[in-house]
Design an enzyme around this catalytic site. Sequence first.
Site, PDB file in Angstrom:
ATOM      1  N   LYS A 285       0.844  -1.205   0.000  1.00  0.00           N
ATOM      2  CA  LYS A 285       0.000   0.000   0.000  1.00  0.00           C
ATOM      3  C   LYS A 285       0.877   1.252   0.000  1.00  0.00           C
ATOM      4  CE  LYS A 285      -3.250   2.613   2.972  1.00  0.00           C
ATOM      5  NZ  LYS A 285      -4.088   2.597   4.195  1.00  0.00           N
ATOM      6  N   ASP A 290      -2.611  10.203   3.816  1.00  0.00           N
ATOM      7  CA  ASP A 290      -4.014   9.795   3.959  1.00  0.00           C
ATOM      8  C   ASP A 290      -4.755  10.801   4.839  1.00  0.00           C
ATOM      9  OD1 ASP A 290      -6.426   8.515   4.093  1.00  0.00           O
ATOM     10  OD2 ASP A 290      -5.726   6.849   5.358  1.00  0.00           O
ATOM     11  N   LYS A 297     -10.284  12.694   8.188  1.00  0.00           N
ATOM     12  CA  LYS A 297      -9.828  12.314   9.533  1.00  0.00           C
ATOM     13  C   LYS A 297      -9.810  13.529  10.448  1.00  0.00           C
ATOM     14  CE  LYS A 297      -6.657   8.604   8.121  1.00  0.00           C
ATOM     15  NZ  LYS A 297      -7.299   7.513   8.862  1.00  0.00           N
ATOM     16  N   ASP A 308       1.618   6.283   5.575  1.00  0.00           N
ATOM     17  CA  ASP A 308       0.625   5.370   5.004  1.00  0.00           C
ATOM     18  C   ASP A 308       1.094   4.688   3.712  1.00  0.00           C
ATOM     19  OD1 ASP A 308      -1.775   4.130   5.560  1.00  0.00           O
ATOM     20  OD2 ASP A 308      -2.982   5.558   4.422  1.00  0.00           O
ATOM     21  N   ASP A 367     -12.189   6.921   3.648  1.00  0.00           N
ATOM     22  CA  ASP A 367     -10.991   6.694   4.462  1.00  0.00           C
ATOM     23  C   ASP A 367     -10.579   5.218   4.472  1.00  0.00           C
ATOM     24  OD1 ASP A 367      -8.871   7.369   6.064  1.00  0.00           O
ATOM     25  OD2 ASP A 367     -10.056   7.607   7.909  1.00  0.00           O
ATOM     26  N   ARG A 371      -7.633  -0.519   0.896  1.00  0.00           N
ATOM     27  CA  ARG A 371      -8.167  -1.749   0.310  1.00  0.00           C
ATOM     28  C   ARG A 371      -8.603  -1.526  -1.141  1.00  0.00           C
ATOM     29  NH1 ARG A 371     -12.644  -2.144   4.971  1.00  0.00           N
ATOM     30  NH2 ARG A 371     -10.901  -1.175   6.070  1.00  0.00           N
TER      31      ARG A 371
HETATM   32  N1  BES Z   1      -4.262   4.518   6.915  1.00  0.00           N
HETATM   33  C1  BES Z   1      -5.373   4.199   7.708  1.00  0.00           C
HETATM   34  C2  BES Z   1      -5.049   3.189   8.808  1.00  0.00           C
HETATM   35  C3  BES Z   1      -4.082   3.660   9.850  1.00  0.00           C
HETATM   36  C4  BES Z   1      -4.552   4.199  11.028  1.00  0.00           C
HETATM   37  C5  BES Z   1      -2.722   3.505   9.672  1.00  0.00           C
HETATM   38  C6  BES Z   1      -3.658   4.625  12.000  1.00  0.00           C
HETATM   39  C7  BES Z   1      -1.828   3.924  10.638  1.00  0.00           C
HETATM   40  C8  BES Z   1      -2.297   4.471  11.796  1.00  0.00           C
HETATM   41  C9  BES Z   1      -6.478   3.613   6.847  1.00  0.00           C
HETATM   42  O1  BES Z   1      -6.536   4.070   5.550  1.00  0.00           O
HETATM   43  C10 BES Z   1      -7.769   3.996   7.488  1.00  0.00           C
HETATM   44  O2  BES Z   1      -8.058   5.150   7.538  1.00  0.00           O
HETATM   45  N2  BES Z   1      -8.521   2.996   7.945  1.00  0.00           N
HETATM   46  C11 BES Z   1      -9.767   3.244   8.572  1.00  0.00           C
HETATM   47  C12 BES Z   1     -10.742   2.213   8.099  1.00  0.00           C
HETATM   48  C13 BES Z   1     -12.155   2.480   8.519  1.00  0.00           C
HETATM   49  C14 BES Z   1     -12.686   3.695   7.811  1.00  0.00           C
HETATM   50  C15 BES Z   1     -12.981   1.266   8.207  1.00  0.00           C
HETATM   51  C16 BES Z   1      -9.564   3.131  10.074  1.00  0.00           C
HETATM   52  O3  BES Z   1      -8.790   2.268  10.515  1.00  0.00           O
HETATM   53  O4  BES Z   1     -10.144   3.927  10.798  1.00  0.00           O
HETATM   54 ZN    ZN Z   2      -4.752   4.730   4.742  1.00  0.00          ZN
HETATM   55 MN    MN Z   3      -7.632   5.890   5.376  1.00  0.00          MN
END
Ligand code: BES
Ligand code: ZN
Ligand code: MN
Length: 521
Positions: A285, A290, A297, A308, A367, A371
């Site tokens: 990835k 992000d 966020k 990220d 967010d 995936r």
């Molecule tokens: N890049 C984030 C995940 C992440 C969070 C990496 C904290 C490193 C530290 C990912 O893209 C994300 O935002 N995931 C969301 C998914 C949710 C919307 C289902 C998350 O984990 O909140």
């Molecule tokens: Zn992310």
């Molecule tokens: Mn994200």
Amino acid sequence: MKQRGASRAEKVETLIMNQPKHSDPAAPLPKLLLDSALRQADEVLLVGVTSSENGELKAVGSAFSPRQTEELARSLRSVGAKGKALELFRLPAPSDLNVTSVLAVGLGTEEESEDPERIRRAAGIAARALGDVSNIATTLSELDLGATVEGFVLGGYKFDAYKSAAQTEGAKQLRLLVDHPRSAQAKADLAHAQSVVESVCAARDFVNTPPNHLYPDSFAIRVVTFAKALGVAAEVLDEKQLAKGGYGGVVGVGQGSSRPPRLVKLEYRGRKDKNAGVDVALVGKGVTFDTGGISIKPAAGMEHMTSDMGGAAAVAGAIFAAAKLALPLNITATLPMVENMPSSTAQRPGDVITHYGGKTTLVINTDAEGRLILADAIVSACERDPVYLIDVATLTGAQMVALGARTPGVMGTEEFRDRVSEISRSVGEGGWSMPLPEELADDLKSPIADLANVTNHRNGGMLSAALFLKEFVSPDVSWAHLDVAGPAYNTGSAHGYTPKGGTGVPVRTLVAVLEDIVQRG
Ligand code: BES
Ligand code: ZN
Ligand code: MN
């Protein structure tokens, strides 16, 4: 006549063009030399200290005379040393030992001192404690040469490419004392460790490079520059080729940014047989920043989202290592690179995208972008019929809720998943197998598309993300998915051989898995 300024789009383009295109040199890695004796009077000697059951201390080193060994033990006792793991004491040099001073690092009992991870951590904290000392010799290498090199170089790693004042102290020199410095074994161990640490540090440099300097185009250029230098074939798809090729996930996530997406495809061919197929496909990835997109966020901690792209960085590092080690495998790396931004061109919650290969996804939360880009990349990687596929991603905050900040979650086809997580623990990266419960897959169903990108609840967030990816993996491929949201980036303070910021996890897991595949198929 009214002066017509450059359009906004042109200005942005010029701004992007003016960014540095190549890797800014981070602090140089230490110079490593093999030797059997202390012969340089200006060195600090780094020794490991073990403790026996009756509290007896021993400074490890076959080069010490019995009298020097006794003197070191006496000095250690006098400053209250116990030989406990990760304890540090600076001592004056024993008489007639040709060094300026001694740094003693605790290793625990003699038996514990045989654990390579113990030695890595000891060497790591010692490297940081030695700060600006530039000439160092060590006897830790008598216990485990590779672990000493890994711990010392990784622990002493610094990223100062963006400090304006020249801080660079010049490279450190570490002389590794071993019984037979000219033996093929010692040379091979050193070369191996050197390839590994260079690759881990390359991954860390990528992660630590700020997001205004490292964005899809500049990231792609940096990766391709390294790859070509190592004889790894590289191809980059730009935004037009991505749109034309049907990479709807990458295009959808990338379309909100003025910095267009890229897809880097690398191929390392280590098999002699020209007709041999792909053994291992790696996918990483590469979200260079992000924000969350329209599902934005919160501000607190958002700066950490510079990490990220840690999955892509680690995969790049691993294929570089494979090339340096000349592993007899054919390996591909597929690295989708995007910046996830909110804007009037960004994808919306409610959009339906068509992935590479034709599956469709309803984007409920922008967010959950990782995936979406990985889906395209996984389908593309599977076209080459790999035996194994490993994807690496900073995919979910839920990874940290489940396992903490240092333990990668490992999911996938059960046998390969367990193999990867066991190997990860054996190299000190601590991967842990997690299940893919059937009922969570049902929660990713959508009435209007093949899949939804999120469930309507927060349970098992790391697992449902993996279940989403599973839909895109060819059924005959042995697959492992590593969620390294926490482990790829250390937001706390340095520990062991792990500095603040980019950690390079899981480069060493990937390298060890590749080597295991060489051994066992
Ligand atoms: N890049 C984030 C995940 C992440 C969070 C990496 C904290 C490193 C530290 C990912 O893209 C994300 O935002 N995931 C969301 C998914 C949710 C919307 C289902 C998350 O984990 O909140
Ligand atoms: Zn992310
Ligand atoms: Mn994200």
